[in-house]
Design an enzyme around this catalytic site. Structure first.
Site, mmCIF file in Angstrom:
data_model
loop_
_atom_site.group_PDB
_atom_site.id
_atom_site.type_symbol
_atom_site.label_atom_id
_atom_site.label_comp_id
_atom_site.label_asym_id
_atom_site.label_seq_id
_atom_site.Cartn_x
_atom_site.Cartn_y
_atom_site.Cartn_z
ATOM 1 N N GLY A 247 0.761 -1.245 0.000
ATOM 2 C CA GLY A 247 0.000 0.000 0.000
ATOM 3 C C GLY A 247 0.785 1.284 0.000
ATOM 4 O O GLY A 247 0.220 2.344 -0.273
ATOM 5 N N PRO A 292 4.629 -5.321 -0.678
ATOM 6 C CA PRO A 292 4.650 -4.077 -1.458
ATOM 7 C C PRO A 292 4.521 -4.350 -2.946
ATOM 8 O O PRO A 292 5.069 -5.319 -3.462
ATOM 9 C CB PRO A 292 6.033 -3.506 -1.141
ATOM 10 C CG PRO A 292 6.886 -4.724 -0.931
ATOM 11 C CD PRO A 292 5.991 -5.746 -0.272
ATOM 12 N N GLY A 293 3.798 -3.513 -3.638
ATOM 13 C CA GLY A 293 3.693 -3.603 -5.091
ATOM 14 C C GLY A 293 4.193 -2.311 -5.713
ATOM 15 O O GLY A 293 5.310 -2.194 -6.185
ATOM 16 N N ARG A 330 -5.361 3.698 -15.499
ATOM 17 C CA ARG A 330 -5.460 4.374 -14.195
ATOM 18 C C ARG A 330 -6.138 5.747 -14.250
ATOM 19 O O ARG A 330 -6.978 6.038 -13.402
ATOM 20 C CB ARG A 330 -4.086 4.469 -13.517
ATOM 21 C CG ARG A 330 -3.473 3.090 -13.204
ATOM 22 C CD ARG A 330 -2.239 3.195 -12.319
ATOM 23 N NE ARG A 330 -2.586 3.631 -10.989
ATOM 24 C CZ ARG A 330 -2.421 4.846 -10.516
ATOM 25 N NH1 ARG A 330 -1.843 5.775 -11.228
ATOM 26 N NH2 ARG A 330 -2.808 5.140 -9.298
ATOM 27 N N CYS A 359 -12.551 5.076 -28.238
ATOM 28 C CA CYS A 359 -13.838 5.750 -28.353
ATOM 29 C C CYS A 359 -14.544 5.814 -27.004
ATOM 30 O O CYS A 359 -15.562 5.147 -26.781
ATOM 31 C CB CYS A 359 -14.690 5.052 -29.401
ATOM 32 S SG CYS A 359 -13.858 5.098 -30.992
#
Ligand code: PLP
Length: 407
Positions: A247, A292-293, A330, A359
């Site tokens: 996080g 952790p990422g 994102r 589109c």
């Protein structure tokens, strides 16, 4: 406090360089858009994270990199070589982690929807199966137990506690509140412990939390560690590990840069919280697991794209690029901010909306951004996309998946 997280990007004489090489040189003969990663930056973050854990007195830290942030095979083999474990959320990720050579005894399996097939595979991999199933419901525990029984083995499990905290982040990536689907409430875990004998083929080896992503401040994390510790003290079983999840955020914007908790601040806070709420109150000494990422891979990569054309409509100026929301979702999904940088800067700047070919109106990387007046074929990069970039890509509009390159 210095919070600037190193990035592979740098301007020299108005020209953009990536990992010391001119971007236009790198992009020559490559189809755009493409993802570009720096191995040096990747190594920096993993090393910094694990060293910071040791330096701040974390007990036998185990870093289980969260594959969903970026499961590129070179990312995984690099991290494996540096000693990383893995946090996986599907059998697909588990297979990728194993293929990269990550020891099953360093793999934790999270997620609310583990299926029978996935559980069976995870129980059978390696000599002893995986390190831990981070269990998100009693129904899941029942299933794991019965599969382990059939296979005449024992499953190592940890309860994922829903610590009922409100992580200050975008609502789509907050996971530790009582209305969320993730984890188990404390009372349900305690109730289950009263009848623990029912689960004949599981060993409770840990407790875990994961309260959300892109966390920039630590109050909710500390509160969650307090809750995790209180529960751990209540359980009569000695535990092998306490897992704080992932996080920790990165600086996407200048504003975040000034207030973001650094890796060292985070480690110190985690270490102090466990000392205060747990270790000082017991003789048990479980190790601390991290998942952790984003902090490991977020800063290492950019999405390289070329301008297709520009367009003026009334008072709006659009810079239309060949990367779209299918390559990087994102901004459309979380209203996430990513810096868009030109390969060549200029003194003359205009205000423009940077949009893609898809589109959908949400196929937009930024509105009212200051950029030089660009022409067809000019290169731009979208910054800080090493995490949740390529792994969330799709072929929407029948587009190809962007290639990933490492420097
Ligand atoms: C997504 C996830 C992580 C990694 O989160 P980051 O914000 O990328 O550090 C860790 N643990 C679990 C259970 C997750 O779902």
């Amino acid at each position: 406090m210095k919070n600037i997280l190193p990035s592979p990007l740098q301007y020299k004489n108005n020209t953009l360089y990536f990992a010391g090489i001119r971007l236009d040189t790198i992009a020559r003969n490559k189809r755009t858009p493409f993802y570009l990663y720096s191995k040096k930056t990747l190594r920096h973050y993993y090393e910094y994270f694990s060293k910071s854990a040791a330096k701040n007195g974390i007990v036998s830290p185990l870093v289980c990199y969260a594959l969903k942030a970026n499961s590129n095979k070179d990312v995984l083999s690099t991290l494996k070589t540096m000693g990383s474990g893995a946090d996986v959320v599907s059998v697909g990720e588990l297979k990728k982690a194993l293929k990269a050579g990550i020891d099953p005894q360093k793999i934790v399996f999270s997620g609310v929807a583990k299926t029978e097939d996935e559980i069976r595979f995870a129980l059978k991999c390696g000599k002893k199966g995986i390190y831990s199933f981070n269990v998100e419901s009693i129904e899941e525990l029942d299933m794991i137990n019965s599969i382990a029984k059939k296979l005449k083995t024992r499953a190592r499990v940890a309860f994922r506690l829903n610590p009922r905290v409100n992580a200050k982040t975008h609502k789509h990536i907050s996971t530790g509140n009582k209305t969320h689907k993730f984890g188990l409430l404390k009372e349900d875990i305690l109730e289950a412990m009263d009848v623990a004998a029912l689960w004949t083929n599981t060993n409770l080896v840990g407790l875990s939390i994961h309260i959300g992503s892109q966390l920039t401040e630590l109050n909710a994390t500390i509160k969650a560690i307090e809750e995790l510790s209180k529960l751990a003290l209540k359980l009569e079983t000695p535990l092998e590990f306490l897992d704080v999840g992932g996080g920790l955020g990165i600086d996407y914007t200048a504003e975040e840069r000034s207030k973001l908790a650094s890796i060292d601040t985070y480690m110190k806070a985690v270490s102090d919280a466990f000392e205060k709420y747990y270790y000082s109150k017991t003789d048990h000494c479980p190790r601390i697991v991290f998942e952790p990422g984003r902090i490991i891979v977020g800063k290492m990569g950019v999405l390289v794209s070329r301008v297709v054309r520009t367009k003026i409509s009334d008072s709006n100026h659009f810079t239309i690029i060949d990367a779209g929301m299918n390559d990087l979702i994102r901004p459309a999904l979380y209203e996430a901010y990513h810096e868009v940088l030109p390969a060549q800067t200029s003194k003359q700047m205009i205000k423009t909306d940077i949009v893609g070919p898809i589109c959908e109106t949400s196929d937009c990387f930024g509105t009212g951004r200051k950029l030089p007046k660009l022409n067809a074929g000019d290169l731009v990069v979208i910054d800080n996309v090493g995490a949740y970039g390529q792994t969330m890509a799709s072929t929407y509009n029948e587009r190809q998946i962007a290639t990933e390159y490492f420097i």
